[in-house]
Structure formats: C-alpha cells, structure tokens
Scaffold this motif. Structure first.
Motif, mmCIF file in Angstrom:
data_model
loop_
_atom_site.group_PDB
_atom_site.id
_atom_site.type_symbol
_atom_site.label_atom_id
_atom_site.label_comp_id
_atom_site.label_asym_id
_atom_site.label_seq_id
_atom_site.Cartn_x
_atom_site.Cartn_y
_atom_site.Cartn_z
ATOM 1 N N LEU A 71 9.125 1.013 -9.813
ATOM 2 C CA LEU A 71 10.428 0.837 -10.154
ATOM 3 C C LEU A 71 11.422 1.062 -8.872
ATOM 4 C CD1 LEU A 71 10.421 2.935 -13.599
ATOM 5 C CD2 LEU A 71 10.367 0.536 -13.093
ATOM 6 N N LEU A 72 10.918 2.033 -7.846
ATOM 7 C CA LEU A 72 11.945 2.077 -6.938
ATOM 8 C C LEU A 72 11.926 0.986 -6.090
ATOM 9 C CD1 LEU A 72 13.324 3.678 -4.998
ATOM 10 C CD2 LEU A 72 11.601 4.448 -3.910
ATOM 11 N N ILE A 73 10.590 0.338 -5.931
ATOM 12 C CA ILE A 73 10.509 -0.919 -5.100
ATOM 13 C C ILE A 73 11.106 -2.078 -5.548
ATOM 14 C CG2 ILE A 73 8.904 -2.512 -3.956
ATOM 15 C CD1 ILE A 73 7.002 -0.134 -3.633
ATOM 16 N N ASP A 74 11.116 -2.307 -7.053
ATOM 17 C CA ASP A 74 11.516 -3.255 -7.749
ATOM 18 C C ASP A 74 13.089 -3.358 -7.563
ATOM 19 O OD1 ASP A 74 9.233 -4.039 -8.755
ATOM 20 O OD2 ASP A 74 9.672 -3.130 -10.700
ATOM 21 N N ASP A 75 13.864 -2.188 -7.727
ATOM 22 C CA ASP A 75 15.178 -1.968 -7.382
ATOM 23 C C ASP A 75 15.507 -2.287 -6.021
ATOM 24 O OD1 ASP A 75 15.444 -1.111 -10.151
ATOM 25 O OD2 ASP A 75 15.733 1.069 -9.644
ATOM 26 N N GLU A 76 14.854 -1.703 -5.062
ATOM 27 C CA GLU A 76 15.257 -2.098 -3.600
ATOM 28 C C GLU A 76 15.200 -3.829 -3.488
ATOM 29 O OE1 GLU A 76 16.686 0.034 -1.584
ATOM 30 O OE2 GLU A 76 16.631 1.475 -3.218
ATOM 31 N N LEU A 77 14.057 -4.138 -3.990
ATOM 32 C CA LEU A 77 13.900 -5.640 -3.902
ATOM 33 C C LEU A 77 14.931 -6.607 -4.381
ATOM 34 C CD1 LEU A 77 10.097 -5.933 -3.976
ATOM 35 C CD2 LEU A 77 11.634 -6.676 -1.982
ATOM 36 N N GLU A 78 15.192 -6.035 -5.655
ATOM 37 C CA GLU A 78 16.489 -6.745 -6.506
ATOM 38 C C GLU A 78 17.801 -6.563 -5.793
ATOM 39 O OE1 GLU A 78 15.613 -5.285 -10.361
ATOM 40 O OE2 GLU A 78 13.912 -6.393 -10.501
ATOM 41 N N GLU A 105 0.898 -1.253 0.075
ATOM 42 C CA GLU A 105 -0.031 -0.156 0.043
ATOM 43 C C GLU A 105 0.968 1.440 -0.082
ATOM 44 O OE1 GLU A 105 -3.001 0.033 3.066
ATOM 45 O OE2 GLU A 105 -3.278 -2.064 2.742
ATOM 46 N N GLY A 106 0.513 2.153 -0.668
ATOM 47 C CA GLY A 106 1.071 3.529 -0.751
ATOM 48 C C GLY A 106 1.784 3.896 -1.884
ATOM 49 N N MET A 107 1.763 3.011 -2.741
ATOM 50 C CA MET A 107 2.340 3.405 -4.168
ATOM 51 C C MET A 107 1.400 4.128 -5.095
ATOM 52 S SD MET A 107 4.066 -0.342 -5.455
ATOM 53 C CE MET A 107 2.515 -1.178 -5.622
ATOM 54 N N HIS A 108 1.965 5.279 -5.601
ATOM 55 C CA HIS A 108 1.083 6.051 -6.385
ATOM 56 C C HIS A 108 1.251 6.143 -7.920
ATOM 57 C CE1 HIS A 108 -0.335 7.610 -2.730
ATOM 58 N NE2 HIS A 108 0.781 7.498 -2.086
ATOM 59 N N CYS A 109 2.482 5.639 -8.164
ATOM 60 C CA CYS A 109 2.829 5.908 -9.561
ATOM 61 C C CYS A 109 3.838 4.679 -10.069
ATOM 62 C CB CYS A 109 3.462 7.302 -9.966
ATOM 63 S SG CYS A 109 4.921 7.607 -8.981
ATOM 64 N N THR A 110 4.158 4.612 -11.293
ATOM 65 C CA THR A 110 4.909 3.786 -11.835
ATOM 66 C C THR A 110 6.508 3.891 -11.130
ATOM 67 O OG1 THR A 110 3.938 3.766 -14.043
ATOM 68 C CG2 THR A 110 5.950 3.006 -14.103
ATOM 69 N N ARG A 132 -1.116 -0.745 -9.878
ATOM 70 C CA ARG A 132 -2.524 -0.467 -9.761
ATOM 71 C C ARG A 132 -2.897 -1.792 -8.955
ATOM 72 N NH1 ARG A 132 -4.494 0.602 -15.812
ATOM 73 N NH2 ARG A 132 -3.650 2.709 -16.070
ATOM 74 N N ALA A 133 -2.315 -2.825 -9.014
ATOM 75 C CA ALA A 133 -2.969 -4.071 -8.266
ATOM 76 C C ALA A 133 -2.521 -4.086 -6.772
ATOM 77 C CB ALA A 133 -2.435 -5.526 -8.774
ATOM 78 N N GLY A 134 -1.339 -3.340 -6.469
ATOM 79 C CA GLY A 134 -0.936 -3.154 -5.363
ATOM 80 C C GLY A 134 0.048 -4.298 -4.708
ATOM 81 N N ARG A 135 0.705 -5.025 -5.722
ATOM 82 C CA ARG A 135 1.478 -6.123 -5.473
ATOM 83 C C ARG A 135 2.755 -6.100 -6.059
ATOM 84 N NH1 ARG A 135 -1.970 -10.922 -6.416
ATOM 85 N NH2 ARG A 135 -3.736 -9.661 -5.675
ATOM 86 N N ALA A 136 3.507 -7.011 -5.597
ATOM 87 C CA ALA A 136 4.970 -7.241 -6.320
ATOM 88 C C ALA A 136 5.342 -8.767 -6.145
ATOM 89 C CB ALA A 136 5.888 -6.207 -5.498
ATOM 90 N N ALA A 185 11.116 0.573 4.026
ATOM 91 C CA ALA A 185 12.313 1.422 4.283
ATOM 92 C C ALA A 185 12.480 2.390 3.104
ATOM 93 C CB ALA A 185 13.641 0.552 4.582
ATOM 94 N N ALA A 186 11.824 1.878 1.805
ATOM 95 C CA ALA A 186 12.168 2.578 0.581
ATOM 96 C C ALA A 186 11.121 3.774 0.570
ATOM 97 C CB ALA A 186 11.829 1.777 -0.546
ATOM 98 N N GLY A 187 10.313 4.033 1.504
ATOM 99 C CA GLY A 187 9.189 5.149 1.410
ATOM 100 C C GLY A 187 8.297 5.105 2.299
ATOM 101 N N ASP A 188 7.169 5.833 1.932
ATOM 102 C CA ASP A 188 5.928 5.572 2.879
ATOM 103 C C ASP A 188 5.208 4.625 2.291
ATOM 104 O OD1 ASP A 188 4.242 6.556 4.830
ATOM 105 O OD2 ASP A 188 3.303 7.990 3.576
ATOM 106 N N TYR A 189 5.526 3.400 2.555
ATOM 107 C CA TYR A 189 4.918 2.167 2.019
ATOM 108 C C TYR A 189 4.365 1.183 3.113
ATOM 109 C CZ TYR A 189 6.896 3.885 -2.436
ATOM 110 O OH TYR A 189 7.359 4.680 -3.218
ATOM 111 N N THR A 190 3.553 0.449 3.223
ATOM 112 C CA THR A 190 3.166 -0.784 4.081
ATOM 113 C C THR A 190 3.221 -2.021 3.023
ATOM 114 O OG1 THR A 190 0.868 -0.446 3.956
ATOM 115 C CG2 THR A 190 2.087 0.746 5.678
ATOM 116 N N ALA A 191 3.776 -2.953 3.573
ATOM 117 C CA ALA A 191 3.656 -4.303 2.975
ATOM 118 C C ALA A 191 3.666 -5.568 3.758
ATOM 119 C CB ALA A 191 5.045 -4.462 2.106
ATOM 120 N N ARG A 192 3.030 -6.503 3.158
ATOM 121 C CA ARG A 192 2.773 -7.725 3.724
ATOM 122 C C ARG A 192 2.862 -8.819 2.624
ATOM 123 N NH1 ARG A 192 -2.617 -9.638 3.513
ATOM 124 N NH2 ARG A 192 -4.008 -8.166 2.665
#
Length: 91
Positions: A36-43, A27-32, A56-60, A81-88
């Motif tokens: 991309l930032l989250i993809d980079d951090e996870l990778e 949750e908290g993603m607003h744009c592409t 759009r789906a709010g998932r990775a 830690a990448a931004g104002d996101y919550t994940a589970r």
C-alpha cells in the motif's frame, strides 16, 4: 510522510484500456502495508494513473495516463526511496 491508506481510490475503474502499463519487480516487501505504501508513492508520480502491488509476487503493475511520458527510472527511484526496497523494470 503523508498516508492515504484509508482514502484509496477504486483501482478497478478504467483499467487497462487506456494508457501504457509498466511492471516493476520489487524486493523487500514483507506485508500488505508495504504494498500500500509503494502504491501510494507511485500514484503520486505525475503521469501515473494507478499502481497495484502484489506483495507475494514481488511486483507492481503501474498504469500510466494516455500521452504521458513517465521515466521508468523515476518509478524505481520512488520505490527505493519509500523504504528498504529494491526495484527494477521487468523485461
């Protein structure tokens, strides 16, 4: 913070035959750019082969290398830690 948005690897290579996959709900993603930032951090997490975020789906979808043990809570921490996101982890 390093940015590798323009040096992205081909995420369709070697999919998803090898290795485990995890789905994170985010949750908290607003744009592409958020995706991309989250993809980079996870990778950057050892054991992660690739990450593909659907804003759009709010998932990775996180693909892991064969035989690598990656703690899902570490992935959640990286996203948050990448931004104002919550994940589970998805059920």
């Amino acid at each position: 913070m390093k940015m590798k948005l323009f040096g992205r690897k081909n995420k369709t290579e070697g999919r998803p035959d090898a290795g485990r996959q995890l789905v994170l709900l985010i949750e908290g993603m607003h744009c592409t750019s958020c995706g991309l930032l989250i993809d980079d951090e996870l990778e950057d997490v050892p054991g992660v082969r690739s990450a593909v975020t659907d804003v759009r789906a709010g998932r990775a979808l996180v693909l892991l290398h064969d035989g690598m043990n990656v703690d899902a809570s570490a992935l959640v921490s990286v996203v948050e830690a990448a931004g104002d996101y919550t994940a589970r982890l998805a059920d």
